[in-house]
Design an enzyme around this catalytic site. Structure first.
Site, PDB file in Angstrom:
ATOM      1  N   ASP A   1      20.439 -26.714  28.143  1.00 40.69           N
ATOM      2  CA  ASP A   1      19.715 -26.023  29.284  1.00 40.69           C
ATOM      3  C   ASP A   1      20.319 -26.796  30.442  1.00 40.69           C
ATOM      4  OD1 ASP A   1      16.655 -25.724  30.199  1.00 40.69           O
ATOM      5  OD2 ASP A   1      16.786 -27.457  30.465  1.00 40.69           O
TER       6      ASP A   1
ATOM      7  N   SER B   1      13.730 -20.024  31.721  1.00 43.83           N
ATOM      8  CA  SER B   1      12.993 -21.029  30.590  1.00 43.83           C
ATOM      9  C   SER B   1      11.840 -20.577  29.562  1.00 43.83           C
ATOM     10  CB  SER B   1      11.737 -21.754  31.618  1.00 43.83           C
ATOM     11  OG  SER B   1      12.401 -22.867  32.332  1.00 43.83           O
TER      12      SER B   1
ATOM     13  N   ARG C   1       5.720 -27.511  31.916  1.00 42.18           N
ATOM     14  CA  ARG C   1       5.658 -28.273  34.232  1.00 42.18           C
ATOM     15  C   ARG C   1       4.272 -27.267  34.450  1.00 42.18           C
ATOM     16  NH1 ARG C   1       9.287 -24.910  35.354  1.00 42.18           N
ATOM     17  NH2 ARG C   1       9.901 -23.843  33.710  1.00 42.18           N
TER      18      ARG C   1
ATOM     19  N   TYR D   1       4.527 -35.609  30.106  1.00 49.05           N
ATOM     20  CA  TYR D   1       4.978 -34.211  30.034  1.00 49.05           C
ATOM     21  C   TYR D   1       6.165 -33.859  30.003  1.00 49.05           C
ATOM     22  CZ  TYR D   1       6.777 -29.061  28.301  1.00 49.05           C
ATOM     23  OH  TYR D   1       7.986 -28.389  28.698  1.00 49.05           O
TER      24      TYR D   1
ATOM     25  N   LYS E   1      14.780 -31.923  34.562  1.00 46.73           N
ATOM     26  CA  LYS E   1      14.470 -30.924  35.375  1.00 46.73           C
ATOM     27  C   LYS E   1      14.550 -31.325  37.375  1.00 46.73           C
ATOM     28  CE  LYS E   1      14.908 -27.737  33.355  1.00 46.73           C
ATOM     29  NZ  LYS E   1      14.235 -26.841  32.404  1.00 46.73           N
TER      30      LYS E   1
ATOM     31  N   ARG F   1       7.526 -28.563  21.671  1.00 48.82           N
ATOM     32  CA  ARG F   1       9.165 -29.120  21.545  1.00 48.82           C
ATOM     33  C   ARG F   1       9.664 -30.086  20.800  1.00 48.82           C
ATOM     34  NH1 ARG F   1      11.837 -26.441  26.268  1.00 48.82           N
ATOM     35  NH2 ARG F   1       9.881 -24.866  27.528  1.00 48.82           N
TER      36      ARG F   1
ATOM     37  N   CYS G   1      13.765 -18.203  27.586  1.00 51.41           N
ATOM     38  CA  CYS G   1      13.926 -16.975  27.201  1.00 51.41           C
ATOM     39  C   CYS G   1      15.388 -16.716  26.565  1.00 51.41           C
ATOM     40  CB  CYS G   1      14.582 -16.333  28.613  1.00 51.41           C
ATOM     41  SG  CYS G   1      13.595 -15.715  29.710  1.00 51.41           S
TER      42      CYS G   1
ATOM     43  N   HIS H   1      20.351 -24.358  36.089  1.00 52.59           N
ATOM     44  CA  HIS H   1      19.830 -23.871  34.612  1.00 52.59           C
ATOM     45  C   HIS H   1      20.530 -23.291  33.921  1.00 52.59           C
ATOM     46  CE1 HIS H   1      15.773 -22.908  33.131  1.00 52.59           C
ATOM     47  NE2 HIS H   1      16.095 -23.646  32.778  1.00 52.59           N
TER      48      HIS H   1
ATOM     49  N   ASN I   1      18.980 -21.116  22.106  1.00 51.59           N
ATOM     50  CA  ASN I   1      19.273 -19.739  20.631  1.00 51.59           C
ATOM     51  C   ASN I   1      20.667 -19.001  21.444  1.00 51.59           C
ATOM     52  OD1 ASN I   1      17.373 -18.873  18.874  1.00 51.59           O
ATOM     53  ND2 ASN I   1      16.324 -19.820  20.986  1.00 51.59           N
TER      54      ASN I   1
HETATM   55  P1  GTP Z   1      13.782 -23.697  28.033  1.00 50.93           P
HETATM   56  O1  GTP Z   1      14.145 -24.647  26.978  1.00 50.93           O
HETATM   57  O2  GTP Z   1      12.348 -23.614  28.423  1.00 50.93           O
HETATM   58  O3  GTP Z   1      14.733 -23.642  29.431  1.00 50.93           O
HETATM   59  O4  GTP Z   1      14.336 -22.258  27.321  1.00 50.93           O
HETATM   60  P2  GTP Z   1      15.419 -21.706  26.701  1.00 50.93           P
HETATM   61  O5  GTP Z   1      15.451 -20.430  27.484  1.00 50.93           O
HETATM   62  O6  GTP Z   1      16.360 -22.320  25.748  1.00 50.93           O
HETATM   63  O7  GTP Z   1      15.171 -20.687  25.140  1.00 50.93           O
HETATM   64  P3  GTP Z   1      14.874 -20.547  24.183  1.00 50.93           P
HETATM   65  O8  GTP Z   1      16.756 -20.526  22.921  1.00 50.93           O
HETATM   66  O9  GTP Z   1      14.402 -22.298  23.438  1.00 50.93           O
HETATM   67  O10 GTP Z   1      14.162 -19.591  23.033  1.00 50.93           O
HETATM   68  C1  GTP Z   1      12.587 -19.565  23.297  1.00 50.93           C
HETATM   69  C2  GTP Z   1      12.232 -18.094  22.817  1.00 50.93           C
HETATM   70  O11 GTP Z   1      13.040 -17.121  22.910  1.00 50.93           O
HETATM   71  C3  GTP Z   1      11.958 -18.295  21.541  1.00 50.93           C
HETATM   72  O12 GTP Z   1      10.849 -17.893  20.732  1.00 50.93           O
HETATM   73  C4  GTP Z   1      12.977 -17.858  20.842  1.00 50.93           C
HETATM   74  O13 GTP Z   1      13.106 -17.655  19.182  1.00 50.93           O
HETATM   75  C5  GTP Z   1      13.258 -15.542  21.422  1.00 50.93           C
HETATM   76  N1  GTP Z   1      14.614 -15.632  21.482  1.00 50.93           N
HETATM   77  C6  GTP Z   1      15.445 -16.331  22.037  1.00 50.93           C
HETATM   78  N2  GTP Z   1      16.931 -16.082  21.846  1.00 50.93           N
HETATM   79  C7  GTP Z   1      16.204 -14.278  21.479  1.00 50.93           C
HETATM   80  C8  GTP Z   1      16.855 -13.479  21.511  1.00 50.93           C
HETATM   81  O14 GTP Z   1      17.645 -13.023  21.528  1.00 50.93           O
HETATM   82  N3  GTP Z   1      16.240 -11.992  21.072  1.00 50.93           N
HETATM   83  C9  GTP Z   1      14.769 -12.121  21.069  1.00 50.93           C
HETATM   84  N4  GTP Z   1      13.879 -11.520  20.859  1.00 50.93           N
HETATM   85  N5  GTP Z   1      13.743 -13.441  21.064  1.00 50.93           N
HETATM   86  C10 GTP Z   1      14.938 -14.115  21.131  1.00 50.93           C
HETATM   87  C1  SPV Z   2      12.017 -25.321  31.038  1.00 48.80           C
HETATM   88  O1  SPV Z   2      11.375 -25.154  31.004  1.00 48.80           O
HETATM   89  O2  SPV Z   2      13.644 -24.549  31.169  1.00 48.80           O
HETATM   90  C2  SPV Z   2      12.897 -27.025  29.701  1.00 48.80           C
HETATM   91  C3  SPV Z   2      11.442 -27.547  29.263  1.00 48.80           C
HETATM   92  O3  SPV Z   2      13.575 -26.704  29.795  1.00 48.80           O
HETATM   93  S1  SPV Z   2      11.278 -29.065  30.235  1.00 48.80           S
HETATM   94  O4  SPV Z   2      12.023 -30.177  30.204  1.00 48.80           O
HETATM   95  O5  SPV Z   2      10.144 -28.939  30.352  1.00 48.80           O
HETATM   96  O6  SPV Z   2      11.348 -28.327  32.233  1.00 48.80           O
HETATM   97 MN    MN Z   3      14.966 -24.829  30.609  1.00 50.97          MN
END
Ligand code: GTP
Ligand code: SPV
Ligand code: MN
Length: 593
Positions: free
Chosen positions: A277, A248, A69, A197, A206, A377, A250, A226, A254
């Site tokens: 999300d 994002s 983004r 993208y 978003k 992604r 964070c 979010h 997971n």
């Molecule tokens: P967006 O799709 O961008 O909104 O991201 P998201 O908030 O869904 O994050 P996602 O769960 O994809 O995790 C992003 C990164 O953080 C990955 O590399 C994970 O491995 C890492 N991560 C997720 N949960 C944890 C955790 O509990 N501890 C640690 N150390 N890393 C984590």
């Molecule tokens: C984020 O960045 O919070 C995402 C990926 O979930 S995007 O759809 O590119 O915003």
């Molecule tokens: Mn997101």
């Protein structure tokens, strides 16, 4: 067939503007989507992967200048600048329409216009809303077909209503100098040019489900956030729902899909995923806050996803998934990314499509030397997820017991704490900060304030947004969810994460649910209620109680500095900052003395 008068008129206007060679209405039929996949493979827009190992899966590469983004090119265009507020780029709507129309004019020449009717939320749900995106990208069509509910049935539900969001996407030349992601919340309109993208072009995500929807929620008395949504089932079979806002990359995906540690699984604890999300939340007939996931798929971060860190996400990507900017393993025509396993392919193309040499990987130059882009992604259908909640497709939504805020803070913020009440919880959300990630263009690892994880996504003045949160709390009264804050990312002196995270976050979720039910202990501190180390179950975990105590500590010096930074952060909002939040800051300062 488009019968809706406002829609038919807008399509005519768009056709005249962008001047396509062909126009195709996306009906949502599998035959039509399959034709488009074939066409995209023929033109090289997508690569068909090993259909035995990854049935229905494809790889797509975006331009190297178009991988995340672009917040500095994202605008909220409202008549008054003040409506957009101090945290958004603003432009006068008239001026911006003119600029964007000049960029988009005739840009579909030699191309096809695809018209995608889509629903955010289960079709017909009282919380769902409809949008129509026109695009010149098959990749966008195929992603929207996974991420939202699309096609004729959406048009049937819309009928002749004018309550739908207009979205124009024009790839143009994918020129970063002329890239704009613009929102006109007063006209329910989105225009995105010169990008291809994800978050910039899948306009349901978003752009609509957060920026436009947050504005609608403000006007109509609901919330677009979010946030992931999960259900936590206890051994008695009772399910409690949690919504959590992290910036994002964070950890939302997971956490939404976590697998409990073995000892909790044996007792009968389970996690059910509703969303990973975005959450749309409305007050239900019983006065509680109900949430739906407006999406129909997961647009998840690939790097770091593996069978151990997120088994359910990985499973979700094994069929009918589109991968973007990951590496291609030439030996078996499958995909790979950093952290998938410990065997980097010897014969592979990196995310740019160039031969990749795994021996040259350099942690300090990830974008240049990694196989997959750090923000690569997967777009996976929600129904692939082994732990998808039964409630996912139900329009009524799930009642939320707890709201969690969180982010990446190497120091400062403890593993978990509970706010003193709703207003204090809004204070916690409004002062949230996190170290930046690869999900947006710009420097990585810098601490920035990201209120409610909505800094890049709030479609109006953030001062009004805080006020809206306070108003919702007043309406909810004693039925309001309890508000918490978590931080999985505290590091030691060598920069290693102290808390194991991932599945073990369940230990913290259990404390949170127990607090909601008045069953768990805590001690009051200046920032809120913190568990005693004994209140977090460490069974089978290789972590000493002293280490845990360390990440539950509230350091007065660090927090005094934090309070000063919050004061700076609050200055941005001027007289739009609700008085109640200013009082909260004063209370914090007094408590730290
Ligand atoms: P967006 O799709 O961008 O909104 O991201 P998201 O908030 O869904 O994050 P996602 O769960 O994809 O995790 C992003 C990164 O953080 C990955 O590399 C994970 O491995 C890492 N991560 C997720 N949960 C944890 C955790 O509990 N501890 C640690 N150390 N890393 C984590
Ligand atoms: C984020 O960045 O919070 C995402 C990926 O979930 S995007 O759809 O590119 O915003
Ligand atoms: Mn997101």
């Amino acid at each position: 067939m488009i019968k809706n008068k406002t829609l038919a008129a807008w399509i005519e206007e768009m056709k005249n503007l962008v001047n396509p060679d062909n126009v195709v209405l996306i009906t949502g039929s599998e035959e039509q989507l399959e034709e488009l996949r074939k066409e995209a493979v023929e033109t090289g827009e997508m690569i068909k992967l090993n259909q035995e190992k990854l049935p229905g899966c494809y790889l797509h590469r975006t331009k190297p200048n178009d991988v995340a983004r672009v917040e500095d090119r994202t605008f909220i265009c409202t008549k008054d600048k003040e409506t957009a507020g101090p945290t958004n780029n603003w432009c006068d709507p008239k001026e911006m329409y003119e600029k964007l129309y000049n960029i988009a004019r005739d840009s579909y020449k030699g191309r096809t216009m695809y018209i995608i009717p889509y629903s955010m939320g289960p079709i017909g749900s009282p919380i769902a809303k409809i949008g129509v995106e026109v695009t010149d990208s098959i990749y966008v069509v195929l992603n929207m077909a996974i991420m939202t509910r699309i096609g004729q049935k959406v048009l049937d539900t819309l009928g002749d209503s004018n309550d739908w969001v207009r979205g124009l996407h024009a790839k143009c030349n994918v020129d970063p100098e002329n890239r704009y992601i613009c929102h006109f919340p007063e006209d329910n309109t989105i225009i995105s040019v010169n990008s291809a993208y994800g978050g910039n072009v899948l306009l349901g995500k978003k752009c609509f489900a957060l920026r436009i929807a947050s504005f609608q929620g403000w006007k109509e008395g609901w919330m677009a956030e979010h946030m992931l949504i999960l259900g936590l089932e206890n051994p008695k079979g009772e399910v409690k729902y949690i919504a959590a806002a992290f910036p994002s990359a964070c950890g939302k995906t997971n956490l939404a899909m976590l697998i409990p540690p073995e000892y909790l699984k044996k007792k009968g604890y389970k996690i059910w995923t509703v969303g990973d999300d975005i959450a749309w939340m409305k007050i239900g007939p019983d006065g509680r806050l109900y949430a739906i996931n407006p999406e129909n798929g997961f647009f998840g971060v690939a790097p770091g996803t593996n069978a151990h860190s997120n088994f359910n996400a990985l499973e979700s990507t094994k069929k009918n998934t589109i991968f973007t900017n990951v590496a291609l393993n030439l030996d078996d025509n499958t995909v790979w990314w950093e952290g998938l396993d410990k065997n980097p392919p010897k014969n592979a193309l990196n995310w740019r499509g160039e031969p990749w040499d795994y021996t040259k990987y350099d942690k300090t130059k990830k974008v240049e030397t990694s196989a997959a882009h750090p923000n690569s992604r997967f777009t996976a259908p929600a129904k692939n997820c082994p732990c998808l909640s039964d409630e996912f497709d139900k329009g009524a939504g799930v009642p939320i017991s707890a709201i969690i805020f969180g982010g990446r803070r190497a120091k400062c913020t403890p593993l978990v704490y509970q706010s003193k009440d709703w207003v204090n919880g809004v204070f916690v959300g409004s002062t949230m900060a996190s170290e930046t990630t690869a999900a947006a263009a710009g420097a990585v690892g810098v601490v920035r304030r990201d209120p409610m994880a909505m800094l890049p996504f709030c479609g109006y003045n953030m001062g009004d947004y805080f006020k809206h949160w306070l108003d919702m709390g007043e309406k909810l009264g004693d039925k309001a969810p309890k508000i918490f804050n978590v931080n999985w990312f505290r590091t030691d002196d060598e920069g290693n994460f102290i808390w194991p995270g991932f599945g073990d976050n369940m230990r913290v979720l259990n404390w949170i649910i127990d607090r909601c039910e008045g069953k768990a202990n805590a001690r009051e501190t200046a920032i809120g209620y913190i568990p005693n180390a004994e209140d977090i179950d460490l069974t089978d975990l290789d972590m000493s109680i002293d280490t845990l105590k360390g990440i539950l500590e509230v350091d007065k010096d660090i927090w005094t500095k934090e309070a000063d930074e919050i004061e700076e952060h609050y200055k941005k909002f001027g007289n739009k900052l609700p008085e109640q939040l200013r009082e909260q800051l004063n209370n914090l300062k007094a408590a730290l003395k």
